[in-house]
Design an enzyme around this catalytic site. Sequence first.
Site, PDB file in Angstrom:
ATOM      1  N   LYS A  44      28.544  45.761  36.445  1.00 35.92           N
ATOM      2  CA  LYS A  44      29.857  45.824  36.574  1.00 35.92           C
ATOM      3  C   LYS A  44      30.799  45.981  35.626  1.00 35.92           C
ATOM      4  CE  LYS A  44      33.013  42.666  38.882  1.00 35.92           C
ATOM      5  NZ  LYS A  44      33.355  41.094  39.339  1.00 35.92           N
ATOM      6  N   ASP A 104      45.554  38.337  35.739  1.00 33.84           N
ATOM      7  CA  ASP A 104      45.818  38.424  37.264  1.00 33.84           C
ATOM      8  C   ASP A 104      45.037  39.487  37.835  1.00 33.84           C
ATOM      9  OD1 ASP A 104      47.009  36.940  39.080  1.00 33.84           O
ATOM     10  OD2 ASP A 104      48.766  38.323  39.103  1.00 33.84           O
TER      11      ASP A 104
HETATM   12  P1  ITT Z   1      43.074  32.333  38.116  1.00 37.05           P
HETATM   13  O1  ITT Z   1      42.900  30.871  37.952  1.00 37.05           O
HETATM   14  O2  ITT Z   1      42.703  33.187  37.065  1.00 37.05           O
HETATM   15  O3  ITT Z   1      44.127  32.894  38.733  1.00 37.05           O
HETATM   16  P2  ITT Z   1      41.990  33.317  40.540  1.00 37.05           P
HETATM   17  O4  ITT Z   1      40.504  33.467  40.904  1.00 37.05           O
HETATM   18  O5  ITT Z   1      43.086  32.804  41.356  1.00 37.05           O
HETATM   19  O6  ITT Z   1      41.916  32.704  39.205  1.00 37.05           O
HETATM   20  P3  ITT Z   1      43.530  35.855  40.521  1.00 37.05           P
HETATM   21  O7  ITT Z   1      44.667  35.090  41.005  1.00 37.05           O
HETATM   22  O8  ITT Z   1      43.467  36.900  39.434  1.00 37.05           O
HETATM   23  O9  ITT Z   1      42.345  34.661  39.992  1.00 37.05           O
HETATM   24  O10 ITT Z   1      42.476  36.476  41.583  1.00 37.05           O
HETATM   25  C1  ITT Z   1      42.866  37.345  42.902  1.00 37.05           C
HETATM   26  C2  ITT Z   1      41.679  37.033  43.763  1.00 37.05           C
HETATM   27  O11 ITT Z   1      40.949  38.275  43.600  1.00 37.05           O
HETATM   28  C3  ITT Z   1      40.781  35.961  43.590  1.00 37.05           C
HETATM   29  O12 ITT Z   1      40.135  35.392  45.107  1.00 37.05           O
HETATM   30  C4  ITT Z   1      39.454  36.228  42.907  1.00 37.05           C
HETATM   31  O13 ITT Z   1      38.331  35.880  43.103  1.00 37.05           O
HETATM   32  C5  ITT Z   1      39.540  38.002  43.315  1.00 37.05           C
HETATM   33  N1  ITT Z   1      39.108  38.730  42.141  1.00 37.05           N
HETATM   34  C6  ITT Z   1      39.694  38.870  40.986  1.00 37.05           C
HETATM   35  N2  ITT Z   1      38.730  39.588  40.262  1.00 37.05           N
HETATM   36  C7  ITT Z   1      37.807  39.943  41.044  1.00 37.05           C
HETATM   37  C8  ITT Z   1      36.662  40.589  40.614  1.00 37.05           C
HETATM   38  O14 ITT Z   1      36.065  41.037  39.433  1.00 37.05           O
HETATM   39  N3  ITT Z   1      35.676  40.633  41.796  1.00 37.05           N
HETATM   40  C9  ITT Z   1      35.789  40.135  42.897  1.00 37.05           C
HETATM   41  N4  ITT Z   1      36.872  39.368  43.215  1.00 37.05           N
HETATM   42  C10 ITT Z   1      37.762  39.287  42.239  1.00 37.05           C
END
Ligand code: ITT
Length: 185
Positions: free
Chosen positions: A162, A65
């Site tokens: 990254k 998360d």
């Molecule tokens: P899950 O199914 O794993 O939850 P998700 O994309 O919804 O996938 P999160 O809730 O953990 O994942 O991520 C929250 C948001 O932050 C989501 O829109 C991601 O695209 C963004 N995010 C997470 N890690 C990132 C990264 O390394 N670089 C850019 N955006 C990121």
Amino acid sequence: MKLNVVTHNPGKVKEYQSALGEYGLEMVHVNREYDEVQTPYLEEVVDKGIKQLSKEGLTDFMIDDSGLFVNALKGFPGVYSAYGQKTIGNKGILKLMGGVEDRSAVFKCCIGCRIGDQTVIVTGNCPGYITYEERGTEGFGYDPIFTPNGSLSFAEIPLEEKNVISHRGVALRLLIDELKNRNII
Ligand code: ITT
């Protein structure tokens, strides 16, 4: 060893594979739901997610998360980052940041890993800044509007670079150390 990566986000799977491949771990993308509890703590979401998926019979898996916490927006989108990305998106964040001088922000990533009967939960942070415009085509999510050092955005550097500095890269190195300590890898 195969590790199931439970996420809707293929970008995360790529980053895991890039960091963990050399330890003989092969990522298998599992596009499956788990409940994300409403809480200000990423760790609580991950802890509950691991318990739920284990109860449902899944073994050898990872979840993560993550969120982007913007200081001038009092931590928004933070734990609502997925919702923020789906709704206002990067353009919306830039709009909210229009005329704001303090561009500082922190990317946070909490990874939970369940292998056999062992659970490891680690968190990595990456401080940086919100850019003034979207830049670059690499990566995913907020990468085009986040720069770790005020120069290139995460979307302007290759994934390997990254991983060296990112929140997920930091968390992955903590995870690797702990898996080594426990003789799992
Ligand atoms: P899950 O199914 O794993 O939850 P998700 O994309 O919804 O996938 P999160 O809730 O953990 O994942 O991520 C929250 C948001 O932050 C989501 O829109 C991601 O695209 C963004 N995010 C997470 N890690 C990132 C990264 O390394 N670089 C850019 N955006 C990121």
